[in-house]
Design a protein around this motif. Structure first.
Motif, PDB file in Angstrom:
ATOM      1  N   SER A  13     -63.298  23.850 158.150  1.00 16.11           N
ATOM      2  CA  SER A  13     -64.727  23.643 157.893  1.00 16.11           C
ATOM      3  C   SER A  13     -65.151  24.483 156.692  1.00 16.11           C
ATOM      4  CB  SER A  13     -65.549  24.046 159.115  1.00 16.11           C
ATOM      5  OG  SER A  13     -65.549  25.456 159.267  1.00 16.11           O
ATOM      6  N   GLU A  14     -66.256  24.120 156.061  1.00 23.00           N
ATOM      7  CA  GLU A  14     -66.743  24.886 154.911  1.00 23.00           C
ATOM      8  C   GLU A  14     -67.094  26.310 155.334  1.00 23.00           C
ATOM      9  OE1 GLU A  14     -67.528  26.448 151.433  1.00 23.00           O
ATOM     10  OE2 GLU A  14     -66.493  24.556 151.739  1.00 23.00           O
ATOM     11  N   GLU A  15     -67.620  26.462 156.536  1.00 24.84           N
ATOM     12  CA  GLU A  15     -67.952  27.804 157.040  1.00 24.84           C
ATOM     13  C   GLU A  15     -66.687  28.660 157.151  1.00 24.84           C
ATOM     14  OE1 GLU A  15     -69.771  29.999 161.025  1.00 24.84           O
ATOM     15  OE2 GLU A  15     -69.906  27.825 160.846  1.00 24.84           O
ATOM     16  N   THR A  16     -65.641  28.098 157.714  1.00 27.77           N
ATOM     17  CA  THR A  16     -64.377  28.823 157.833  1.00 27.77           C
ATOM     18  C   THR A  16     -63.777  29.094 156.463  1.00 27.77           C
ATOM     19  OG1 THR A  16     -63.973  27.846 160.005  1.00 27.77           O
ATOM     20  CG2 THR A  16     -62.058  28.758 158.845  1.00 27.77           C
ATOM     21  N   ASP A  33     -53.528  16.013 142.158  1.00 29.10           N
ATOM     22  CA  ASP A  33     -54.861  15.886 142.741  1.00 29.10           C
ATOM     23  C   ASP A  33     -54.768  14.889 143.885  1.00 29.10           C
ATOM     24  OD1 ASP A  33     -57.493  15.477 143.439  1.00 29.10           O
ATOM     25  OD2 ASP A  33     -58.176  15.022 141.414  1.00 29.10           O
ATOM     26  N   LEU A  34     -54.904  15.376 145.111  1.00 32.16           N
ATOM     27  CA  LEU A  34     -54.849  14.516 146.287  1.00 32.16           C
ATOM     28  C   LEU A  34     -56.226  14.014 146.699  1.00 32.16           C
ATOM     29  CD1 LEU A  34     -52.256  16.510 148.446  1.00 32.16           C
ATOM     30  CD2 LEU A  34     -51.844  14.526 146.984  1.00 32.16           C
ATOM     31  N   GLY A  35     -57.233  14.326 145.896  1.00 25.49           N
ATOM     32  CA  GLY A  35     -58.601  13.940 146.227  1.00 25.49           C
ATOM     33  C   GLY A  35     -59.287  15.000 147.067  1.00 25.49           C
ATOM     34  N   PHE A  36     -58.726  15.300 148.223  1.00 27.69           N
ATOM     35  CA  PHE A  36     -59.309  16.307 149.101  1.00 27.69           C
ATOM     36  C   PHE A  36     -58.817  17.706 148.783  1.00 27.69           C
ATOM     37  CE2 PHE A  36     -55.510  14.627 151.114  1.00 27.69           C
ATOM     38  CZ  PHE A  36     -54.832  15.763 151.510  1.00 27.69           C
ATOM     39  N   MET A  37     -57.773  17.810 147.939  1.00 26.69           N
ATOM     40  CA  MET A  37     -57.252  19.117 147.522  1.00 26.69           C
ATOM     41  C   MET A  37     -56.319  18.923 146.331  1.00 26.69           C
ATOM     42  SD  MET A  37     -54.143  20.093 150.198  1.00 26.69           S
ATOM     43  CE  MET A  37     -53.611  21.533 149.293  1.00 26.69           C
ATOM     44  N   ARG A  38     -56.074  20.014 145.657  1.00 29.26           N
ATOM     45  CA  ARG A  38     -55.085  20.054 144.574  1.00 29.26           C
ATOM     46  C   ARG A  38     -53.812  20.655 145.150  1.00 29.26           C
ATOM     47  NH1 ARG A  38     -55.895  23.731 139.127  1.00 29.26           N
ATOM     48  NH2 ARG A  38     -53.951  23.173 138.044  1.00 29.26           N
ATOM     49  N   ILE A  72     -49.676  30.621 150.017  1.00 29.20           N
ATOM     50  CA  ILE A  72     -50.578  31.765 149.895  1.00 29.20           C
ATOM     51  C   ILE A  72     -51.927  31.244 149.433  1.00 29.20           C
ATOM     52  CG2 ILE A  72     -48.810  33.524 149.465  1.00 29.20           C
ATOM     53  CD1 ILE A  72     -49.488  33.318 146.497  1.00 29.20           C
ATOM     54  N   TYR A  73     -52.988  31.955 149.822  1.00 23.49           N
ATOM     55  CA  TYR A  73     -54.328  31.571 149.382  1.00 23.49           C
ATOM     56  C   TYR A  73     -54.640  32.197 148.032  1.00 23.49           C
ATOM     57  CZ  TYR A  73     -55.585  29.535 153.880  1.00 23.49           C
ATOM     58  OH  TYR A  73     -55.648  28.742 154.996  1.00 23.49           O
ATOM     59  N   VAL A  74     -55.247  31.400 147.180  1.00 26.36           N
ATOM     60  CA  VAL A  74     -55.759  31.856 145.894  1.00 26.36           C
ATOM     61  C   VAL A  74     -57.175  31.324 145.762  1.00 26.36           C
ATOM     62  CG1 VAL A  74     -53.457  31.930 144.842  1.00 26.36           C
ATOM     63  CG2 VAL A  74     -54.842  29.867 144.605  1.00 26.36           C
ATOM     64  N   LEU A  75     -58.024  32.024 145.047  1.00 27.80           N
ATOM     65  CA  LEU A  75     -59.416  31.595 144.912  1.00 27.80           C
ATOM     66  C   LEU A  75     -59.623  30.675 143.721  1.00 27.80           C
ATOM     67  CD1 LEU A  75     -61.212  34.927 145.801  1.00 27.80           C
ATOM     68  CD2 LEU A  75     -60.692  32.973 147.281  1.00 27.80           C
ATOM     69  N   ASP A  76     -58.732  30.746 142.748  1.00 33.31           N
ATOM     70  CA  ASP A  76     -58.851  29.940 141.535  1.00 33.31           C
ATOM     71  C   ASP A  76     -57.439  29.510 141.151  1.00 33.31           C
ATOM     72  OD1 ASP A  76     -58.700  29.408 138.644  1.00 33.31           O
ATOM     73  OD2 ASP A  76     -60.798  30.045 138.586  1.00 33.31           O
ATOM     74  N   GLN A  77     -57.155  28.226 141.261  1.00 31.06           N
ATOM     75  CA  GLN A  77     -55.800  27.753 141.017  1.00 31.06           C
ATOM     76  C   GLN A  77     -55.391  27.860 139.547  1.00 31.06           C
ATOM     77  OE1 GLN A  77     -56.451  24.086 143.283  1.00 31.06           O
ATOM     78  NE2 GLN A  77     -54.665  24.642 144.519  1.00 31.06           N
ATOM     79  N   GLY A 100     -59.999  25.689 152.070  1.00 33.22           N
ATOM     80  CA  GLY A 100     -60.900  24.553 152.251  1.00 33.22           C
ATOM     81  C   GLY A 100     -60.124  23.303 152.554  1.00 33.22           C
ATOM     82  N   GLY A 101     -60.726  22.173 152.253  1.00 34.16           N
ATOM     83  CA  GLY A 101     -60.061  20.895 152.486  1.00 34.16           C
ATOM     84  C   GLY A 101     -60.317  20.345 153.869  1.00 34.16           C
TER      85      GLY A 101
END
Length: 136
Positions: free
Chosen positions: A65-68, A35-40, A10-15, A60-61
């Motif tokens: 894309s950042e736009e998406t 911490d995988l570097g590109f994401m948590r 599920i998507y969350v805005l603040d982990q 993200g990640g």
């Protein structure tokens, strides 16, 4: 072929806020926080059931894309991108009262259904959560 579902997302805005809600209020437990570097990579599970994890993913990640990612964050904020989780409980009314005392806001109080008793709530990010006490 397949033998199990191991992860749902599920998507969350603040982990950190998600941890406070899912662990601090709902009583789930942290399965992994890496911490995988590109994401948590942050997963939780029902206590005693580590084989079925929920990934609390921030949009993200590398796969987006950042736009998406921004568009997904906006949809999550509006409640239009909410995921769905359904938990089982032995006592729906007692679980409801416990969570209510912790400040959880519900969208539906415990209600008798043909399949048992269930109720509904939303997490701070708009994801729909239900828990059900199945009929005996």
């Amino acid at each position: 072929m397949f033998t199990a579902i191991t992860h749902s997302q599920i998507y969350v805005l603040d982990q950190d806020e998600a941890l406070d809600f899912y662990v601090g209020k709902l009583g789930l437990e942290v399965n992994s926080d890496v911490d995988l570097g590109f994401m948590r990579w942050l997963t939780v599970n029902v206590p005693g059931d580590p084989e079925r994890q929920i990934l609390l993913e921030k949009p993200g990640g590398p796969t987006m894309s950042e736009e998406t990612a921004q568009q997904v964050r906006e949809l999550v904020t509006k409640g239009a991108m909410g995921g769905h989780l359904i938990f089982r409980t032995d006592d729906c009314r007692k679980t409801y009262e416990t969570l209510l005392s912790k400040g959880v806001e519900f969208t539906q109080e415990p209600t008798e259904q043909p399949y048992g008793i269930d109720c509904g709530l939303r997490d701070p990010f708009g994801n729909s959560i239900r828990f059900t006490q199945p009929k005996a």
